[in-house]
Structures are given as C-alpha cells and as structure tokens.
Enzyme design. Structure first.
Site, mmCIF file in Angstrom:
data_model
loop_
_atom_site.group_PDB
_atom_site.id
_atom_site.type_symbol
_atom_site.label_atom_id
_atom_site.label_comp_id
_atom_site.label_asym_id
_atom_site.label_seq_id
_atom_site.Cartn_x
_atom_site.Cartn_y
_atom_site.Cartn_z
ATOM 1 N N HIS A 80 -7.751 9.197 -2.245
ATOM 2 C CA HIS A 80 -7.192 9.136 -0.879
ATOM 3 C C HIS A 80 -8.156 9.705 0.172
ATOM 4 O O HIS A 80 -8.297 9.162 1.255
ATOM 5 C CB HIS A 80 -5.855 9.892 -0.863
ATOM 6 C CG HIS A 80 -4.910 9.442 0.201
ATOM 7 N ND1 HIS A 80 -3.543 9.390 0.021
ATOM 8 C CD2 HIS A 80 -5.113 9.027 1.467
ATOM 9 C CE1 HIS A 80 -2.965 8.964 1.129
ATOM 10 N NE2 HIS A 80 -3.889 8.737 2.022
ATOM 11 N N TYR B 143 2.760 9.985 -0.038
ATOM 12 C CA TYR B 143 3.804 9.426 0.847
ATOM 13 C C TYR B 143 5.204 9.776 0.345
ATOM 14 O O TYR B 143 6.172 9.641 1.094
ATOM 15 C CB TYR B 143 3.684 7.902 0.988
ATOM 16 C CG TYR B 143 2.382 7.397 1.582
ATOM 17 C CD1 TYR B 143 1.518 8.243 2.278
ATOM 18 C CD2 TYR B 143 2.006 6.066 1.455
ATOM 19 C CE1 TYR B 143 0.323 7.773 2.797
ATOM 20 C CE2 TYR B 143 0.816 5.594 1.990
ATOM 21 C CZ TYR B 143 -0.024 6.455 2.654
ATOM 22 O OH TYR B 143 -1.205 5.980 3.172
ATOM 23 N N ASP C 147 0.853 -1.199 0.000
ATOM 24 C CA ASP C 147 0.000 0.000 0.000
ATOM 25 C C ASP C 147 0.885 1.245 0.000
ATOM 26 O O ASP C 147 1.676 1.456 0.922
ATOM 27 C CB ASP C 147 -0.881 -0.002 1.251
ATOM 28 C CG ASP C 147 -1.818 1.206 1.324
ATOM 29 O OD1 ASP C 147 -2.872 1.170 0.674
ATOM 30 O OD2 ASP C 147 -1.473 2.189 2.026
ATOM 31 N N LYS D 48 -2.608 5.837 -4.403
ATOM 32 C CA LYS D 48 -3.753 6.729 -4.160
ATOM 33 C C LYS D 48 -3.544 8.103 -4.793
ATOM 34 O O LYS D 48 -2.426 8.604 -4.878
ATOM 35 C CB LYS D 48 -3.970 6.908 -2.644
ATOM 36 C CG LYS D 48 -3.927 5.596 -1.866
ATOM 37 C CD LYS D 48 -4.289 5.757 -0.398
ATOM 38 C CE LYS D 48 -3.945 4.494 0.376
ATOM 39 N NZ LYS D 48 -2.541 4.447 0.823
HETATM 40 P P1 NDP Z 1 0.213 0.846 12.022
HETATM 41 O O1 NDP Z 1 -0.954 0.436 12.851
HETATM 42 O O2 NDP Z 1 0.617 -0.002 10.897
HETATM 43 O O3 NDP Z 1 1.437 1.070 13.015
HETATM 44 C C1 NDP Z 1 2.742 1.307 12.570
HETATM 45 C C2 NDP Z 1 3.679 1.371 13.766
HETATM 46 O O4 NDP Z 1 3.709 0.102 14.437
HETATM 47 C C3 NDP Z 1 5.105 1.681 13.419
HETATM 48 O O5 NDP Z 1 5.636 2.531 14.419
HETATM 49 C C4 NDP Z 1 5.812 0.318 13.459
HETATM 50 O O6 NDP Z 1 7.183 0.488 13.799
HETATM 51 C C5 NDP Z 1 5.049 -0.361 14.572
HETATM 52 N N1 NDP Z 1 4.978 -1.830 14.426
HETATM 53 C C6 NDP Z 1 4.779 -2.523 13.281
HETATM 54 N N2 NDP Z 1 4.689 -3.833 13.519
HETATM 55 C C7 NDP Z 1 4.828 -4.004 14.854
HETATM 56 C C8 NDP Z 1 4.825 -5.128 15.701
HETATM 57 N N3 NDP Z 1 4.647 -6.366 15.214
HETATM 58 N N4 NDP Z 1 5.008 -4.930 17.024
HETATM 59 C C9 NDP Z 1 5.177 -3.690 17.521
HETATM 60 N N5 NDP Z 1 5.191 -2.570 16.770
HETATM 61 C C10 NDP Z 1 5.014 -2.721 15.442
HETATM 62 O O7 NDP Z 1 -0.127 2.338 11.596
HETATM 63 P P2 NDP Z 1 0.041 3.330 10.363
HETATM 64 O O8 NDP Z 1 -0.646 4.553 10.781
HETATM 65 O O9 NDP Z 1 1.444 3.379 9.907
HETATM 66 O O10 NDP Z 1 -0.866 2.683 9.218
HETATM 67 C C11 NDP Z 1 -0.414 1.626 8.419
HETATM 68 C C12 NDP Z 1 -0.499 1.945 6.946
HETATM 69 O O11 NDP Z 1 -1.832 2.260 6.566
HETATM 70 C C13 NDP Z 1 0.322 3.158 6.497
HETATM 71 O O12 NDP Z 1 1.678 2.840 6.367
HETATM 72 C C14 NDP Z 1 -0.352 3.481 5.187
HETATM 73 O O13 NDP Z 1 0.119 2.607 4.165
HETATM 74 C C15 NDP Z 1 -1.820 3.214 5.515
HETATM 75 N N6 NDP Z 1 -2.533 4.441 5.940
HETATM 76 C C16 NDP Z 1 -3.481 4.961 5.086
HETATM 77 C C17 NDP Z 1 -4.176 6.115 5.404
HETATM 78 C C18 NDP Z 1 -5.216 6.631 4.459
HETATM 79 O O14 NDP Z 1 -5.670 7.773 4.625
HETATM 80 N N7 NDP Z 1 -5.645 5.876 3.483
HETATM 81 C C19 NDP Z 1 -3.925 6.846 6.666
HETATM 82 C C20 NDP Z 1 -2.944 6.193 7.515
HETATM 83 C C21 NDP Z 1 -2.286 5.040 7.153
HETATM 84 P P3 NDP Z 1 8.387 -0.227 12.939
HETATM 85 O O15 NDP Z 1 8.285 0.269 11.534
HETATM 86 O O16 NDP Z 1 9.618 0.233 13.639
HETATM 87 O O17 NDP Z 1 8.151 -1.721 13.053
#
Ligand code: NDP
Length: 309
Positions: free
Chosen positions: A121, A59, A54, A88
């Site tokens: 988006h 981004y 995604d 998006k």
């Molecule tokens: P997430 O719920 O995916 O959380 C991401 C965070 O969790 C990061 O800090 C990551 O750190 C940490 N993490 C990942 N895996 C683990 C694990 N197994 N244990 C502990 N910590 C973990 O939130 P996001 O807000 O990043 O959303 C995910 C995706 O959704 C985005 O990347 C994007 O692609 C999409 N999105 C879309 C939006 C929209 O408007 N359409 C808005 C927001 C997000 P680390 O990388 O260090 O592992």
C-alpha cells in the site's frame, strides 16, 4: 449495463487488468457511508459491468466487498474468474514473513481463494502502534513474491512508490511490479512518474481520479471544480458529465482510474466512458490544470523512512 466489457490492460506478467476499477476506500471526501453501502456498491458495480474492484486491508471493508462479490456470483451475473480483485498490504505488515499471513487474512475476509492483484500500500513501514519501523520494502517484496508463488495472488505490485523507489525495486527483485497505484487527476497529472512506470512496462492505477472536481471539504481546492466551464464545454460536446470527462482523461492516457462511489446512479455513470474519445487538444486543456497538488496528503509520515512524496 454496458453492451461490452471494459477493455483490459496487459500486465507485464501476462495477466489482464480491466481498465476501470470501483474504489471502495472511503473517507477522502464527505463520505458518511456505512460498510453495508460497500456491499451494495460492489454488487451494483458488477451489475453495471465493472469487473475490477479495488480494496485494501486498511479500508476495513474486505468482508463487505466479498459479500457484494458473492451476491453477484449467486445471482449468476459473473463467475469468479471474470472478476479482477485488488487488495493491499498495510504498513504494519511489512516484515517478509508477515506478508503471506496478511494476504491469507485478507482472503479469508473477502471469502476468496486468491486475489488478482496484491499491492504494497505504501513504501513506508510502521509498527502496529503507527510509529515508524525500519523494514526495507525490498524485504517486503520478497514476501510479495512468495505470495505470488503460492498462487494466493496472480499479480503483485506497489502503491505510492516514487521514481527512485521503483528503480531500486526493479534493480533488486526477481519479479518486477506489475502495477504502481498512485494519485492522478487534472490537478496532479504526474507526467514524470506515469512516463517512468510505462517505460518500464508497469501499469498505472490512478486513485482519487476526480481530484478536486468533487467536494474534498477544502476551501483552497484548485480548479477544476464540478462546474468548471472548460470541463463543462467538453462534457456538453460529447453529451457526457464532467465526471465522465475526467475519467476519460485518465483512460486516454492509458491509466486505470479507480472512481469511488456508493451511489447506484453514479456507479453506472462512471463506467459509461468507453463510447467517446477526447481530442489531443482537449487532453492538453485538461492537463493544463496541473498544480502538483495532492488530494491525499500523508504529512504525518514526513519524517518516516521511505516517505515517497
Ligand atoms: P474519487 O476521485 O474516486 O472521488 C470519490 C468522491 O467522488 C466521492 O465523494 C463520490 O461520492 C464522488 N463521486 C463519484 N462519482 C461521481 C460522479 N460521477 N459525479 C460526482 N461525484 C462523484 O476519490 P477517492 O479518494 O475516493 O479515490 C478512489 C479510490 O482510489 C478509493 O476508493 C480507493 O479504492 C483508491 N485509493 C487508493 C489510495 C492508495 O493509497 N492506494 C489512496 C486513495 C484512494 P458518492 O460515493 O456519493 O458518489
């Protein structure tokens, strides 16, 4: 590496969408990742068995996503047709005649001939300077339908649309949206919107699937946190991590979670969720954390036309 590929959701246009996607949007947690981390993350994800990535124009990482894909194809891990790539359209490209050119620019950054899914988006239109623009998302959707017709994307959908926006789009379009991508996690379970989409055969992609389980730098963050005892007990029962339990919670509901990680170990951990099931009681226990609190707030757009939340 998974023994088998993750299962797919059948979309309303016949396309098949893998049930978990790597998130590549950064900056909603404590992220200090560089763009090169995205290239590695995408490669590691494909190596670990992910087939769905995604991304989004906004981004700023489509180039690195494309490099990670190219690395995996060059190493013989996958072919293009085995991957499902979602990108998006940003808010400042909502005019009907801007949609196809914007997708072509995304494709050129990604180094791809087509994407599998292209999403609006947000339902909100802005000018390039970020000020509100009054372009109807029904016009934007006509541009999306043109992009699909040209074969630049296999499926088209939306993101951050609410129930009445979905209804208005369904009533006024030729091609119904295949997907709505919005925030779903234990503190934002979104039962009405999930039910509405599913009853209209619109698949749901769940962003920020961990909710406040992971650090969001918010002192007021509601439970469950990573050390939550209820989540911890479920995790211990299945020999899984709290993160895996929360991702499984989304999958049990028929959603496609989009966990973001740039850490190789956590990327592999997050897709290792297809060998256990939660009971109805466990699903209910996790759902009872719901507070209708959002990780992603867009308060700055509150007064813009079509603000969805
Ligand atoms: P997430 O719920 O995916 O959380 C991401 C965070 O969790 C990061 O800090 C990551 O750190 C940490 N993490 C990942 N895996 C683990 C694990 N197994 N244990 C502990 N910590 C973990 O939130 P996001 O807000 O990043 O959303 C995910 C995706 O959704 C985005 O990347 C994007 O692609 C999409 N999105 C879309 C939006 C929209 O408007 N359409 C808005 C927001 C997000 P680390 O990388 O260090 O592992």
């Amino acid at each position: 590496v998974l023994a088998t590929q993750p299962p797919c959701v059948l979309l309303n246009d016949g396309n098949k969408m893998p049930m978990i996607a790597l998130g590549t949007g950064r900056g909603t947690a404590k992220e200090t990742d560089t763009l090169d981390d995205v290239r590695n993350a995408v490669f590691w994800a494909i190596e670990a068995g992910y087939r769905h990535i995604d991304t989004a124009a906004v981004y700023g990482d489509e180039e690195q996503v494309g490099q990670g894909i190219a690395d995996a194809i060059a190493k013989g891990i996958v072919t293009r047709d085995q991957l499902f790539i979602t990108t998006k359209l940003w808010n400042d490209k909502h005019a009907r005649d801007q949609v196809v050119p914007a997708l072509k620019e995304s494709l050129s950054r990604l180094g791809l001939e087509y994407v599998d899914l292209f999403l609006i988006h947000f339902p909100i239109a802005t000018k390039e300077d970020g000020s509100p623009d009054n372009i109807d998302y029904l016009d934007t959707w006509k541009g999306m339908e043109e992009a699909k017709q040209l074969g630049l994307t296999t499926s088209i959908g939306v993101s951050n649309f609410n129930i009445s926006q979905i209804d208005r789009l369904l009533a006024n379009s030729n091609v119904p949206p295949a997907v709505n991508e919005f925030e779903v996690n234990p503190t934002l379970t979104q039962e009405p919107l999930v039910y509405h989409c599913m009853s209209h055969n619109i698949a749901v992609m769940a962003y920020s699937p961990f909710g406040f389980l992971v650090s969001r730098n918010r002192p007021d963050a509601p439970p469950p946190k990573y050390d939550d005892p209820i989540i911890g007990a479920i995790a211990a029962k299945y020999g899984k991590s709290p993160g895996q339990v929360v991702l499984r919670f989304a999958i049990e509901r028929g959603l496609v979670p989009i966990p973001k990680s740039t850490n190789q170990k956590r990327i592999a951990e997050n897709i290792n969720v297809f060998d256990f099931e939660l009971s109805a009681e466990e699903i209910a226990a996790i759902a009872s954390f719901n507070k209708n609190v959002r990780v992603i707030e867009i308060d700055g757009w509150k007064d813009y036309p079509n603000y969805p939340f």
